[in-house]
Design a protein around this motif. Structure first.
Motif, PDB file in Angstrom:
ATOM      1  N   PHE A 266      -7.500  76.618   1.880  1.00 25.92           N
ATOM      2  CA  PHE A 266      -8.436  76.254   0.809  1.00 25.92           C
ATOM      3  C   PHE A 266      -9.045  74.874   1.071  1.00 25.92           C
ATOM      4  O   PHE A 266     -10.263  74.705   1.076  1.00 25.92           O
ATOM      5  N   SER A 328     -10.258  81.184  -5.057  1.00 25.62           N
ATOM      6  CA  SER A 328     -10.532  81.547  -3.661  1.00 25.62           C
ATOM      7  C   SER A 328     -11.749  82.465  -3.563  1.00 25.62           C
ATOM      8  O   SER A 328     -12.554  82.345  -2.627  1.00 25.62           O
ATOM      9  N   GLY A 434     -12.309  80.666   3.382  1.00 25.48           N
ATOM     10  CA  GLY A 434     -12.196  81.184   2.018  1.00 25.48           C
ATOM     11  C   GLY A 434     -11.578  82.576   2.014  1.00 25.48           C
ATOM     12  O   GLY A 434     -10.713  82.878   1.180  1.00 25.48           O
ATOM     13  N   ALA A 437      -7.954  82.281   2.616  1.00 24.17           N
ATOM     14  CA  ALA A 437      -7.294  81.702   1.429  1.00 24.17           C
ATOM     15  C   ALA A 437      -7.074  82.782   0.376  1.00 24.17           C
ATOM     16  O   ALA A 437      -6.009  82.839  -0.262  1.00 24.17           O
TER      17      ALA A 437
END
Ligand SMILES: C[C@H](NC(=O)[C@@H](N)CCCCN)C(=O)O
Length: 462
Positions: A266, A328, A434, A437
Protein backbone atom coordinates in the motif's frame (compact mmCIF):
# COMPACT_ATOMS: atom_id res chain seq x y z
CA UNK A 1 3.21 7.81 46.73
CA UNK A 2 1.33 11.09 46.63
CA UNK A 3 -2.48 11.03 46.55
CA UNK A 4 -2.77 12.34 43.02
CA UNK A 5 -0.52 9.59 41.66
CA UNK A 6 -2.99 6.95 42.83
CA UNK A 7 -5.02 7.42 39.67
CA UNK A 8 -3.20 6.35 36.50
CA UNK A 9 -1.94 9.42 34.69
CA UNK A 10 -3.48 8.35 31.37
CA UNK A 11 -6.94 8.33 32.96
CA UNK A 12 -6.83 12.10 32.58
CA UNK A 13 -8.17 12.89 29.10
CA UNK A 14 -6.57 16.36 29.07
CA UNK A 15 -3.18 14.91 29.82
CA UNK A 16 -3.29 12.09 27.30
CA UNK A 17 -4.43 14.37 24.47
CA UNK A 18 -1.78 16.94 25.48
CA UNK A 19 1.06 14.44 25.33
CA UNK A 20 -0.31 13.25 21.99
CA UNK A 21 -0.07 16.84 20.72
CA UNK A 22 3.60 17.02 21.79
CA UNK A 23 4.76 13.82 20.08
CA UNK A 24 2.55 14.37 17.03
CA UNK A 25 4.19 17.77 16.55
CA UNK A 26 7.61 16.06 16.54
CA UNK A 27 6.33 13.78 13.76
CA UNK A 28 4.94 16.77 11.83
CA UNK A 29 8.45 18.24 11.70
CA UNK A 30 9.87 14.89 10.54
CA UNK A 31 7.31 14.47 7.77
CA UNK A 32 7.96 18.03 6.55
CA UNK A 33 11.61 17.25 5.89
CA UNK A 34 10.73 13.82 4.41
CA UNK A 35 8.89 15.38 1.48
CA UNK A 36 10.47 18.81 1.24
CA UNK A 37 12.41 17.95 -1.93
CA UNK A 38 9.40 16.57 -3.86
CA UNK A 39 8.05 19.85 -5.28
CA UNK A 40 11.64 20.88 -6.08
CA UNK A 41 12.32 18.08 -8.60
CA UNK A 42 12.01 20.34 -11.69
CA UNK A 43 14.20 23.01 -9.95
CA UNK A 44 16.82 20.44 -8.94
CA UNK A 45 17.09 19.43 -12.60
CA UNK A 46 17.25 23.02 -13.81
CA UNK A 47 19.38 24.72 -11.10
CA UNK A 48 21.59 21.91 -9.74
CA UNK A 49 21.67 19.81 -12.94
CA UNK A 50 20.30 16.64 -11.28
CA UNK A 51 18.51 14.11 -13.50
CA UNK A 52 15.63 11.73 -12.66
CA UNK A 53 18.08 8.98 -11.72
CA UNK A 54 19.92 11.32 -9.30
CA UNK A 55 16.57 12.24 -7.79
CA UNK A 56 15.48 8.58 -7.55
CA UNK A 57 18.84 7.64 -5.96
CA UNK A 58 18.58 10.48 -3.44
CA UNK A 59 14.96 9.63 -2.60
CA UNK A 60 15.70 5.94 -2.15
CA UNK A 61 18.42 6.84 0.40
CA UNK A 62 15.63 7.25 2.96
CA UNK A 63 15.58 3.48 3.41
CA UNK A 64 19.26 2.52 2.92
CA UNK A 65 20.36 2.23 6.55
CA UNK A 66 16.95 1.10 7.74
CA UNK A 67 16.93 -1.77 5.28
CA UNK A 68 20.54 -2.87 4.80
CA UNK A 69 22.03 -2.02 8.20
CA UNK A 70 18.83 -3.24 9.91
CA UNK A 71 18.75 0.05 11.82
CA UNK A 72 14.99 -0.09 12.16
CA UNK A 73 15.07 -3.56 13.66
CA UNK A 74 17.79 -2.54 16.11
CA UNK A 75 15.71 0.56 16.81
CA UNK A 76 12.69 -1.60 17.66
CA UNK A 77 14.70 -3.84 19.96
CA UNK A 78 16.27 -0.79 21.65
CA UNK A 79 12.76 0.64 22.02
CA UNK A 80 11.45 -2.48 23.74
CA UNK A 81 14.56 -2.78 25.92
CA UNK A 82 15.40 0.85 26.76
CA UNK A 83 11.97 2.45 26.56
CA UNK A 84 10.41 5.34 24.70
CA UNK A 85 12.31 8.21 26.33
CA UNK A 86 15.83 7.09 25.40
CA UNK A 87 14.85 5.83 21.94
CA UNK A 88 12.73 8.85 21.06
CA UNK A 89 15.42 11.37 22.01
CA UNK A 90 18.04 9.40 20.05
CA UNK A 91 15.73 9.36 17.01
CA UNK A 92 15.19 13.13 17.20
CA UNK A 93 18.93 13.80 17.32
CA UNK A 94 19.47 11.58 14.28
CA UNK A 95 16.81 13.54 12.39
CA UNK A 96 18.50 16.84 13.22
CA UNK A 97 21.96 15.56 12.25
CA UNK A 98 20.73 14.01 8.98
CA UNK A 99 18.89 17.18 8.02
CA UNK A 100 22.01 19.24 8.81
CA UNK A 101 24.12 17.10 6.47
CA UNK A 102 21.51 17.34 3.72
CA UNK A 103 21.42 21.13 4.11
CA UNK A 104 25.21 21.29 3.89
CA UNK A 105 25.20 19.21 0.69
CA UNK A 106 22.48 21.20 -1.05
CA UNK A 107 23.86 24.61 -0.04
CA UNK A 108 27.46 23.88 -1.09
CA UNK A 109 28.84 24.31 -4.60
CA UNK A 110 31.16 21.35 -5.24
CA UNK A 111 33.83 21.40 -7.98
CA UNK A 112 32.41 20.40 -11.37
CA UNK A 113 32.73 16.66 -11.96
CA UNK A 114 33.30 15.87 -8.25
CA UNK A 115 31.94 12.36 -7.67
CA UNK A 116 31.39 10.09 -4.66
CA UNK A 117 30.37 6.42 -4.98
CA UNK A 118 29.70 6.90 -8.71
CA UNK A 119 27.19 9.72 -8.19
CA UNK A 120 27.63 13.50 -8.11
CA UNK A 121 29.24 14.54 -4.79
CA UNK A 122 26.29 16.76 -3.93
CA UNK A 123 23.72 14.04 -4.65
CA UNK A 124 25.63 11.44 -2.59
CA UNK A 125 26.15 13.70 0.43
CA UNK A 126 22.53 14.85 0.37
CA UNK A 127 21.50 11.20 0.11
CA UNK A 128 23.72 10.25 3.09
CA UNK A 129 22.10 12.99 5.16
CA UNK A 130 18.66 11.80 4.06
CA UNK A 131 19.58 8.18 4.92
CA UNK A 132 20.57 9.21 8.48
CA UNK A 133 17.42 11.28 8.77
CA UNK A 134 15.42 8.27 7.50
CA UNK A 135 16.67 6.17 10.43
CA UNK A 136 15.69 8.92 12.87
CA UNK A 137 12.20 9.57 11.51
CA UNK A 138 11.34 5.88 11.22
CA UNK A 139 12.49 5.09 14.76
CA UNK A 140 10.60 8.18 15.95
CA UNK A 141 7.53 6.74 14.16
CA UNK A 142 7.64 3.39 15.96
CA UNK A 143 8.38 5.13 19.26
CA UNK A 144 5.35 7.38 18.87
CA UNK A 145 3.14 4.38 17.95
CA UNK A 146 4.25 2.68 21.16
CA UNK A 147 3.67 5.87 23.15
CA UNK A 148 0.11 6.03 21.82
CA UNK A 149 -0.57 2.42 22.80
CA UNK A 150 0.90 3.16 26.26
CA UNK A 151 -1.43 6.13 26.85
CA UNK A 152 -4.55 5.12 24.89
CA UNK A 153 -4.94 1.31 25.10
CA UNK A 154 -8.55 0.44 25.94
CA UNK A 155 -9.44 4.06 25.23
CA UNK A 156 -9.58 6.03 21.96
CA UNK A 157 -6.52 4.29 20.48
CA UNK A 158 -7.41 4.36 16.76
CA UNK A 159 -8.63 7.95 17.01
CA UNK A 160 -5.35 8.90 18.70
CA UNK A 161 -3.32 7.12 16.01
CA UNK A 162 -5.48 8.78 13.36
CA UNK A 163 -4.91 12.21 14.88
CA UNK A 164 -1.17 11.61 15.15
CA UNK A 165 -1.04 10.59 11.47
CA UNK A 166 -3.23 13.57 10.56
CA UNK A 167 -0.84 15.93 12.36
CA UNK A 168 2.13 14.30 10.66
CA UNK A 169 0.39 14.76 7.30
CA UNK A 170 0.26 18.52 7.99
CA UNK A 171 4.04 18.26 7.68
CA UNK A 172 3.65 16.64 4.25
CA UNK A 173 1.17 19.35 3.23
CA UNK A 174 3.57 22.08 4.35
CA UNK A 175 6.27 20.41 2.27
CA UNK A 176 4.01 20.38 -0.79
CA UNK A 177 2.61 23.87 -0.43
CA UNK A 178 5.34 25.94 1.28
CA UNK A 179 8.52 24.62 -0.31
CA UNK A 180 8.44 26.36 -3.69
CA UNK A 181 7.17 29.72 -2.32
CA UNK A 182 9.95 29.62 0.29
CA UNK A 183 12.58 28.78 -2.33
CA UNK A 184 11.25 31.58 -4.53
CA UNK A 185 11.02 34.12 -1.72
CA UNK A 186 14.71 33.68 -0.90
CA UNK A 187 15.69 33.40 -4.58
CA UNK A 188 17.85 35.93 -6.42
CA UNK A 189 18.31 37.42 -9.86
CA UNK A 190 21.79 37.07 -11.42
CA UNK A 191 23.71 39.68 -13.45
CA UNK A 192 22.18 38.28 -16.64
CA UNK A 193 18.69 38.98 -15.27
CA UNK A 194 17.85 35.29 -14.77
CA UNK A 195 15.95 34.40 -11.57
CA UNK A 196 17.27 31.50 -9.44
CA UNK A 197 15.24 29.75 -6.74
CA UNK A 198 16.96 29.24 -3.37
CA UNK A 199 16.73 25.45 -2.97
CA UNK A 200 18.53 25.27 0.43
CA UNK A 201 16.13 27.78 2.08
CA UNK A 202 13.23 25.36 2.71
CA UNK A 203 15.69 22.74 4.02
CA UNK A 204 17.10 25.24 6.51
CA UNK A 205 13.54 25.99 7.58
CA UNK A 206 13.02 22.25 8.19
CA UNK A 207 16.21 22.11 10.26
CA UNK A 208 14.87 24.81 12.57
CA UNK A 209 11.50 22.99 12.78
CA UNK A 210 13.25 19.72 13.65
CA UNK A 211 15.07 21.41 16.54
CA UNK A 212 11.71 22.65 17.86
CA UNK A 213 10.28 19.12 17.38
CA UNK A 214 13.15 17.71 19.42
CA UNK A 215 12.38 20.14 22.24
CA UNK A 216 8.70 19.04 22.12
CA UNK A 217 9.76 15.40 22.52
CA UNK A 218 12.10 16.33 25.36
CA UNK A 219 9.15 17.91 27.19
CA UNK A 220 7.16 14.69 26.59
CA UNK A 221 9.81 12.60 28.37
CA UNK A 222 8.88 14.26 31.69
CA UNK A 223 5.24 13.15 31.30
CA UNK A 224 6.37 9.66 30.33
CA UNK A 225 8.36 9.43 33.57
CA UNK A 226 5.27 10.52 35.51
CA UNK A 227 3.10 7.92 33.73
CA UNK A 228 5.55 5.18 34.68
CA UNK A 229 5.43 6.39 38.29
CA UNK A 230 1.62 6.31 38.30
CA UNK A 231 1.58 2.79 36.82
CA UNK A 232 4.02 1.76 39.54
CA UNK A 233 1.75 3.27 42.18
CA UNK A 234 -1.13 1.20 40.79
CA UNK A 235 1.03 -1.90 41.15
CA UNK A 236 1.20 -2.28 37.37
CA UNK A 237 4.53 -2.86 35.69
CA UNK A 238 5.13 0.12 33.32
CA UNK A 239 6.40 -2.06 30.50
CA UNK A 240 6.95 -5.81 30.56
CA UNK A 241 10.57 -6.77 29.85
CA UNK A 242 11.37 -7.82 26.30
CA UNK A 243 13.20 -11.07 25.49
CA UNK A 244 14.93 -11.94 22.20
CA UNK A 245 12.73 -15.02 21.79
CA UNK A 246 9.76 -12.65 21.44
CA UNK A 247 10.98 -11.98 17.89
CA UNK A 248 10.32 -15.63 17.04
CA UNK A 249 6.74 -15.23 18.25
CA UNK A 250 6.27 -12.22 15.99
CA UNK A 251 7.79 -13.63 12.82
CA UNK A 252 5.93 -16.93 13.06
CA UNK A 253 2.60 -15.14 13.18
CA UNK A 254 0.79 -15.18 9.81
CA UNK A 255 -1.40 -12.18 10.71
CA UNK A 256 1.74 -10.14 11.35
CA UNK A 257 3.15 -10.98 7.91
CA UNK A 258 -0.10 -10.10 6.17
CA UNK A 259 -0.12 -6.67 7.85
CA UNK A 260 3.56 -6.17 6.94
CA UNK A 261 2.91 -7.14 3.31
CA UNK A 262 -0.15 -4.93 3.05
CA UNK A 263 1.89 -2.12 4.54
CA UNK A 264 4.75 -2.38 2.02
CA UNK A 265 2.43 -2.75 -0.97
CA UNK A 266 0.00 0.00 0.00
CA UNK A 267 2.62 2.52 1.06
CA UNK A 268 4.79 1.76 -2.01
CA UNK A 269 1.94 3.16 -4.06
CA UNK A 270 1.53 6.26 -1.89
CA UNK A 271 4.74 7.70 -0.38
CA UNK A 272 6.94 7.12 -3.47
CA UNK A 273 4.06 8.44 -5.58
CA UNK A 274 4.10 11.68 -3.54
CA UNK A 275 7.78 12.11 -4.52
CA UNK A 276 6.80 12.21 -8.18
CA UNK A 277 3.28 13.65 -7.91
CA UNK A 278 4.30 17.30 -8.40
CA UNK A 279 6.27 16.35 -11.52
CA UNK A 280 3.30 14.27 -12.76
CA UNK A 281 1.11 17.38 -12.44
CA UNK A 282 3.55 19.35 -14.60
CA UNK A 283 4.18 16.65 -17.19
CA UNK A 284 0.71 15.13 -17.64
CA UNK A 285 -1.72 17.79 -16.42
CA UNK A 286 0.29 20.83 -17.61
CA UNK A 287 0.16 22.57 -14.22
CA UNK A 288 2.53 25.55 -13.74
CA UNK A 289 5.65 24.20 -11.91
CA UNK A 290 5.21 26.93 -9.28
CA UNK A 291 1.78 25.52 -8.39
CA UNK A 292 2.56 21.86 -9.03
CA UNK A 293 2.77 20.96 -5.33
CA UNK A 294 -0.70 22.35 -4.64
CA UNK A 295 -2.74 19.45 -6.08
CA UNK A 296 -0.66 16.68 -4.41
CA UNK A 297 -0.89 18.88 -1.29
CA UNK A 298 -4.62 18.01 -1.24
CA UNK A 299 -3.74 14.38 -0.59
CA UNK A 300 -2.41 14.88 2.94
CA UNK A 301 -5.02 17.62 3.57
CA UNK A 302 -7.77 15.07 2.84
CA UNK A 303 -6.01 12.58 5.08
CA UNK A 304 -5.76 15.16 7.89
CA UNK A 305 -9.56 15.34 8.04
CA UNK A 306 -10.41 11.74 7.22
CA UNK A 307 -7.82 9.66 9.11
CA UNK A 308 -9.12 10.61 12.59
CA UNK A 309 -12.70 10.16 11.32
CA UNK A 310 -12.05 6.64 10.10
CA UNK A 311 -9.97 5.95 13.23
CA UNK A 312 -12.91 6.97 15.40
CA UNK A 313 -15.20 4.79 13.26
CA UNK A 314 -12.90 1.83 13.86
CA UNK A 315 -12.84 2.59 17.61
CA UNK A 316 -16.62 2.60 17.84
CA UNK A 317 -17.86 0.23 15.13
CA UNK A 318 -14.88 -1.93 14.17
CA UNK A 319 -14.71 -3.31 10.58
CA UNK A 320 -10.94 -2.70 10.39
CA UNK A 321 -10.25 -5.44 7.81
CA UNK A 322 -13.11 -4.22 5.62
CA UNK A 323 -11.79 -0.64 5.71
CA UNK A 324 -8.41 -1.92 4.46
CA UNK A 325 -10.07 -3.76 1.56
CA UNK A 326 -12.06 -0.67 0.51
CA UNK A 327 -8.94 1.52 0.71
CA UNK A 328 -7.02 -0.86 -1.55
CA UNK A 329 -9.80 -0.87 -4.18
CA UNK A 330 -9.73 2.94 -4.21
CA UNK A 331 -5.96 2.90 -4.64
CA UNK A 332 -6.24 0.77 -7.80
CA UNK A 333 -8.93 3.08 -9.21
CA UNK A 334 -6.88 6.22 -8.58
CA UNK A 335 -3.60 5.06 -10.11
CA UNK A 336 -5.42 3.58 -13.12
CA UNK A 337 -7.03 6.99 -13.72
CA UNK A 338 -3.62 8.66 -13.52
CA UNK A 339 -2.19 6.09 -15.94
CA UNK A 340 -4.94 6.29 -18.58
CA UNK A 341 -4.57 8.93 -21.31
CA UNK A 342 -7.87 10.60 -20.45
CA UNK A 343 -8.82 14.06 -19.20
CA UNK A 344 -5.33 15.56 -18.94
CA UNK A 345 -6.71 18.61 -17.16
CA UNK A 346 -5.94 19.96 -13.69
CA UNK A 347 -9.48 19.58 -12.27
CA UNK A 348 -9.56 15.86 -13.07
CA UNK A 349 -6.20 15.39 -11.35
CA UNK A 350 -7.65 17.27 -8.36
CA UNK A 351 -10.71 15.00 -8.11
CA UNK A 352 -8.58 11.88 -8.38
CA UNK A 353 -6.18 13.19 -5.75
CA UNK A 354 -9.11 13.68 -3.36
CA UNK A 355 -10.18 10.05 -3.90
CA UNK A 356 -6.59 9.01 -3.13
CA UNK A 357 -6.93 11.04 0.09
CA UNK A 358 -9.79 8.70 1.09
CA UNK A 359 -7.70 5.59 0.39
CA UNK A 360 -4.70 7.13 2.18
CA UNK A 361 -6.92 7.59 5.24
CA UNK A 362 -8.85 4.34 5.19
CA UNK A 363 -5.93 1.91 5.16
CA UNK A 364 -3.58 3.58 7.71
CA UNK A 365 -6.42 4.38 10.15
CA UNK A 366 -7.35 0.71 10.25
CA UNK A 367 -3.96 -0.93 9.76
CA UNK A 368 -1.84 0.58 12.57
CA UNK A 369 -4.39 0.14 15.39
CA UNK A 370 -4.87 -3.47 14.22
CA UNK A 371 -1.29 -4.42 15.12
CA UNK A 372 -1.92 -4.46 18.93
CA UNK A 373 -4.78 -6.90 18.25
CA UNK A 374 -2.35 -9.38 16.74
CA UNK A 375 0.83 -8.74 18.80
CA UNK A 376 1.10 -8.39 22.63
CA UNK A 377 2.08 -4.95 23.97
CA UNK A 378 5.55 -5.89 25.22
CA UNK A 379 6.52 -6.91 21.66
CA UNK A 380 4.90 -3.95 19.95
CA UNK A 381 8.06 -1.88 19.48
CA UNK A 382 9.76 -4.77 17.73
CA UNK A 383 6.61 -5.62 15.75
CA UNK A 384 6.13 -2.06 14.50
CA UNK A 385 9.85 -1.91 13.71
CA UNK A 386 9.67 -5.13 11.67
CA UNK A 387 6.64 -3.84 9.76
CA UNK A 388 8.41 -0.53 9.09
CA UNK A 389 11.48 -2.51 8.00
CA UNK A 390 9.49 -4.46 5.41
CA UNK A 391 7.81 -1.20 4.37
CA UNK A 392 11.21 0.52 3.97
CA UNK A 393 12.15 -1.92 1.19
CA UNK A 394 9.34 -0.31 -0.77
CA UNK A 395 10.10 3.25 0.35
CA UNK A 396 13.69 2.69 -0.77
CA UNK A 397 13.24 0.55 -3.88
CA UNK A 398 10.17 2.04 -5.52
CA UNK A 399 11.38 5.67 -5.92
CA UNK A 400 14.60 4.31 -7.42
CA UNK A 401 12.63 2.03 -9.74
CA UNK A 402 10.40 4.91 -10.86
CA UNK A 403 13.40 7.23 -11.36
CA UNK A 404 15.12 4.57 -13.45
CA UNK A 405 11.97 3.82 -15.48
CA UNK A 406 11.47 7.54 -16.17
CA UNK A 407 15.08 8.01 -17.20
CA UNK A 408 15.22 4.89 -19.36
CA UNK A 409 11.79 4.58 -21.00
CA UNK A 410 9.72 7.71 -20.52
CA UNK A 411 11.82 10.64 -21.77
CA UNK A 412 10.14 13.04 -24.18
CA UNK A 413 11.59 16.12 -25.89
CA UNK A 414 13.41 18.89 -23.98
CA UNK A 415 11.11 21.95 -23.87
CA UNK A 416 12.46 25.38 -22.76
CA UNK A 417 15.54 23.69 -21.31
CA UNK A 418 13.43 21.28 -19.22
CA UNK A 419 13.23 17.51 -19.78
CA UNK A 420 9.68 16.18 -20.37
CA UNK A 421 8.44 12.72 -19.30
CA UNK A 422 5.51 10.40 -20.07
CA UNK A 423 4.15 9.04 -16.78
CA UNK A 424 1.97 6.19 -18.19
CA UNK A 425 4.40 3.40 -17.25
CA UNK A 426 5.22 4.67 -13.71
CA UNK A 427 1.51 5.08 -12.94
CA UNK A 428 0.77 1.56 -14.21
CA UNK A 429 3.45 0.27 -11.82
CA UNK A 430 1.77 2.13 -8.93
CA UNK A 431 -1.63 0.61 -9.93
CA UNK A 432 -0.09 -2.89 -9.83
CA UNK A 433 0.98 -2.29 -6.23
CA UNK A 434 -2.67 -1.49 -5.53
CA UNK A 435 -3.80 -4.82 -7.03
CA UNK A 436 -1.32 -6.75 -4.85
CA UNK A 437 -2.40 -4.74 -1.79
CA UNK A 438 -6.03 -5.70 -2.43
CA UNK A 439 -5.14 -9.42 -2.61
CA UNK A 440 -3.27 -9.21 0.72
CA UNK A 441 -6.08 -7.19 2.36
CA UNK A 442 -8.56 -9.92 1.37
CA UNK A 443 -6.22 -12.60 2.78
CA UNK A 444 -5.97 -10.64 6.04
CA UNK A 445 -9.76 -10.44 6.29
CA UNK A 446 -9.98 -14.22 5.83
CA UNK A 447 -7.19 -14.86 8.38
CA UNK A 448 -8.94 -12.61 10.88
CA UNK A 449 -12.11 -14.69 10.50
CA UNK A 450 -10.11 -17.89 11.01
CA UNK A 451 -7.98 -16.76 13.99
CA UNK A 452 -10.42 -14.31 15.61
CA UNK A 453 -7.95 -11.40 15.97
CA UNK A 454 -10.91 -9.07 16.41
CA UNK A 455 -10.04 -6.77 13.50
CA UNK A 456 -13.72 -6.36 12.71
CA UNK A 457 -14.52 -5.51 16.33
CA UNK A 458 -14.60 -2.06 17.98
CA UNK A 459 -11.53 -0.91 19.96
CA UNK A 460 -13.29 0.93 22.76
CA UNK A 461 -13.95 -1.48 25.62
CA UNK A 462 -17.42 -0.89 27.05
C1 LIG B 1 2.27 5.78 10.51
C2 LIG B 1 2.76 5.70 9.11
N1 LIG B 1 4.21 5.86 9.10
C3 LIG B 1 4.97 5.21 8.24
O1 LIG B 1 4.50 4.47 7.45
C4 LIG B 1 6.44 5.46 8.28
N2 LIG B 1 7.17 4.23 8.25
C5 LIG B 1 6.84 6.20 7.03
C6 LIG B 1 6.97 7.60 7.23
C7 LIG B 1 7.22 8.26 5.90
C8 LIG B 1 7.00 9.70 6.01
N3 LIG B 1 6.62 10.30 4.76
C9 LIG B 1 2.06 6.73 8.25
O2 LIG B 1 2.59 7.83 8.10
O3 LIG B 1 0.98 6.44 7.73
Amino acid sequence: MTEQLKQKLNDSAVLRWSVLALVAFTMLCGYFLTDVMSPLKPMLEKELLWDSLDYGFFTSAYGWFNVFLLMLIFGGIILDKMGVRFTGMGACLLMVFGCGLKYYAISTTFPEGAMLFGFKMQVTLAALGYAIFGVGVEIAGITVSKIIVKWFKGKEMALAMGLEMATARIGTTLAMVLTVPLADFFGYTDEGGAFHTNIPAPILFCLVMLCVGTIAFFIYTFYDKKLDASLDAEGLEPEEPFRMKDIVYIITNKGFWLIALLCVLFYSAVFPFIKYAADLMVQKYHVDPKLAGTIPGLLPIGAIILTPLFGSLYDRIGKGATLMVIGSVMLIFVHSMFALPILNVWWFATVIMIVLGFAFSLVPSAMWPSVPKIIPEKQLGTAYALIFWVQNWGLMGVPLLIGWVLNSYCKGPVVDGAQTYDYTLPMTIFAMFGVLALIVALMLKAENKKKGYGLEEANIQK
